[in-house]
Design a protein around this motif. Structure first.
Motif, mmCIF file in Angstrom:
data_model
loop_
_atom_site.group_PDB
_atom_site.id
_atom_site.type_symbol
_atom_site.label_atom_id
_atom_site.label_comp_id
_atom_site.label_asym_id
_atom_site.label_seq_id
_atom_site.Cartn_x
_atom_site.Cartn_y
_atom_site.Cartn_z
ATOM 1 N N GLU A 27 0.836 -1.196 0.000
ATOM 2 C CA GLU A 27 0.000 0.000 0.000
ATOM 3 C C GLU A 27 0.874 1.250 0.000
ATOM 4 O O GLU A 27 1.946 1.282 0.597
ATOM 5 C CB GLU A 27 -0.926 0.009 1.213
ATOM 6 C CG GLU A 27 -2.031 -1.016 1.091
ATOM 7 C CD GLU A 27 -2.943 -0.995 2.296
ATOM 8 O OE1 GLU A 27 -3.058 0.072 2.917
ATOM 9 O OE2 GLU A 27 -3.521 -2.031 2.607
ATOM 10 N N ARG A 53 0.682 2.623 7.355
ATOM 11 C CA ARG A 53 0.915 2.071 6.020
ATOM 12 C C ARG A 53 0.503 0.613 6.096
ATOM 13 O O ARG A 53 1.193 -0.210 6.693
ATOM 14 C CB ARG A 53 2.366 2.201 5.585
ATOM 15 C CG ARG A 53 2.610 1.608 4.192
ATOM 16 C CD ARG A 53 4.050 1.746 3.753
ATOM 17 N NE ARG A 53 4.430 3.132 3.558
ATOM 18 C CZ ARG A 53 5.664 3.519 3.241
ATOM 19 N NH1 ARG A 53 6.616 2.629 3.086
ATOM 20 N NH2 ARG A 53 5.944 4.803 3.089
ATOM 21 N N GLY A 76 -4.963 9.216 6.432
ATOM 22 C CA GLY A 76 -3.932 8.192 6.515
ATOM 23 C C GLY A 76 -3.350 7.948 7.881
ATOM 24 O O GLY A 76 -2.350 7.233 8.007
ATOM 25 N N SER A 77 -3.950 8.517 8.933
ATOM 26 C CA SER A 77 -3.421 8.346 10.286
ATOM 27 C C SER A 77 -4.538 8.030 11.266
ATOM 28 O O SER A 77 -5.689 8.432 11.069
ATOM 29 C CB SER A 77 -2.709 9.618 10.766
ATOM 30 O OG SER A 77 -1.554 9.878 9.998
ATOM 31 N N ALA A 90 2.344 5.038 0.786
ATOM 32 C CA ALA A 90 2.536 5.780 2.024
ATOM 33 C C ALA A 90 1.345 6.692 2.267
ATOM 34 O O ALA A 90 0.643 7.088 1.341
ATOM 35 C CB ALA A 90 3.819 6.601 1.938
ATOM 36 N N PRO A 91 1.064 7.032 3.541
ATOM 37 C CA PRO A 91 -0.065 7.910 3.845
ATOM 38 C C PRO A 91 0.148 9.306 3.283
ATOM 39 O O PRO A 91 1.274 9.688 2.952
ATOM 40 C CB PRO A 91 -0.087 7.931 5.383
ATOM 41 C CG PRO A 91 1.299 7.564 5.787
ATOM 42 C CD PRO A 91 1.792 6.624 4.741
ATOM 43 N N SER A 149 3.854 3.653 10.192
ATOM 44 C CA SER A 149 4.921 3.982 9.244
ATOM 45 C C SER A 149 5.946 4.974 9.782
ATOM 46 O O SER A 149 6.981 5.180 9.158
ATOM 47 C CB SER A 149 4.319 4.516 7.946
ATOM 48 O OG SER A 149 3.578 5.699 8.189
#
Length: 388
Positions: free
Chosen positions: A53, A332, A314-315, A55-56, A337
């Motif tokens: 996947e 991630r 993404g977090s 990265a955020p 990550s």
């Protein structure tokens, strides 16, 4: 902005040395040697797809945009309504209030019958039915005189203020109650099943007993029956070996994440797998013992004591009670990550619940009136945050 308490040092992205202590929901306890927040992959490898996947997103900070509402009494559960507005529960008063997010106006729906508030118990988590447009049902998790239970109630905004809640329909009873460790978070997942985080009421062995509802994450139908596909036959138990779960959230791949209070050393963020054993009371934090799933990140209990979590940009965003800060944990796949980052340290006191407001916005509640804070004028509050 005037900070609530003096911050003795600037926290770097990699985080400062952390001091360990207790953490039922906190409270002063003997300390142990210092250490830093750490991260790890789960004890078994994620799928190849997860590992690949991207990265955020780059957005990695947060700021308070405005105060949405204030002068709330022991706010705990927070649930956005599809038509707009927020529902907030009062742990000690046993009431549910609707907040107009534009004006801050408060409208009390009513009092939930049977709530017995004491210690960390009372009216806790809220959830809105996935079929709310047609059924107008609100779900609540609360402590009664004998147990913790989950009910659903019809919400009718056309009725007079204070009379807008229908009679509660109990869909689940018998969750162990205690002065502390009552869990209390409920949320509907992407599968439209209802999930509940429970505590083990200070009886660690309950967490390993798959016949007990304590120290678990439960998964059920909206009617309170074991959900199809649960890992154990005719059981509500989705995962076990938990001490006190108060945070539930799903990422963009529909994976479940949960925050958990530690005892004396490590608070945890876990990535939840069906049937997984998360170790309590045999394991606290990351020990790599066979048969138990390690958390993906841990914190000193003085720096977290985590309650609610939400996922945005993404977090994972994790509210800290004793830690009095909001943690960002970048993801991630099924891994963390980068080192967790703290925000808002000491600025608003204890932080209880954080939920997604859509896109790059979050709603966050403070928890200064819960008996462990130092309330100031305007407490408690709901804040609107923007992820930047």
């Amino acid at each position: 902005m005037v900070q609530r308490r003096a911050v003795t040092a600037t926290l770097a992205v990699s985080a400062l040395l952390l001091t360990a202590g207790c953490s039922s929901d906190d409270g002063p306890q003997p300390t142990t040697p210092t250490s830093s927040p750490t991260t790890s992959a789960p004890s078994t490898s994620p799928s190849k797809g997860a590992a690949k996947e991207p990265a955020p997103p780059a957005k990695g900070s947060v700021e308070v945009v405005r105060t949405v509402a204030e002068d709330l009494d022991t706010p705990w559960g927070l649930a956005p309504l599809p038509e707009g507005g927020l529902l907030v529960s009062s742990r000690d008063q046993g009431t549910i209030t609707r907040i107009d997010t534009e004006s801050g106006k408060k409208t009390e729906l009513g009092e939930v019958p049977g709530v017995a508030a004491a210690g960390e118990g009372g009216l806790l988590g809220l959830a809105v039915s996935p079929d709310y447009a047609s059924d107008h049902m609100i779900y609540a998790y609360f402590t009664s005189e004998s147990d913790n239970r989950i009910v659903r109630m019809l919400y009718d905004p056309q009725k007079p203020e204070g009379e807008q809640l229908g009679a509660p329909d109990t869909i689940l009873r018998g969750i162990p109650k205690g002065t502390n460790h009552n869990g209390g978070r409920i949320a509907f997942g992407p599968d439209q099943m209802l999930y509940a985080g429970t505590g083990e009421r200070y009886e660690g062995p309950l967490a390993q007993d798959k016949k007990s509802l304590g120290g678990k994450i439960l998964r059920m139908t909206p009617e309170g029956e074991p959900a199809p596909g649960n890992p154990f036959d005719n059981s509500l138990v989705y995962s076990y070996g938990h001490r006190n779960v108060q945070g539930l959230a799903w990422d963009s791949k529909q994976r479940l994440w949960a925050s958990e209070f530690g005892q004396n050393t490590w608070d945890e963020l876990n990535q939840i797998r069906p049937g997984g054993n998360y170790g309590w009371p045999e394991v606290e934090g990351k020990e790599g013992k066979p048969g138990y799933i390690d958390p993906v990140a841990v914190w000193s209990v003085d720096d977290a004591s985590p309650s609610g979590i939400a996922i945005a940009e993404g977090s994972v965003w994790m509210a800290g009670l004793k830690g009095q800060r909001l943690w960002r944990i970048p993801l991630r796949g099924t891994k963390v990550s980068a080192d967790p980052q703290p925000f808002l340290e000491g600025e608003y006191g204890r932080l209880r619940t954080v939920v997604s407001a859509g896109g790059d916005k979050l709603w966050l509640t403070t928890s200064e009136t819960d008996g462990r804070g130092s309330p100031e004028k305007g407490d408690d509050k709901i804040l609107e945050l923007q992820v930047k």
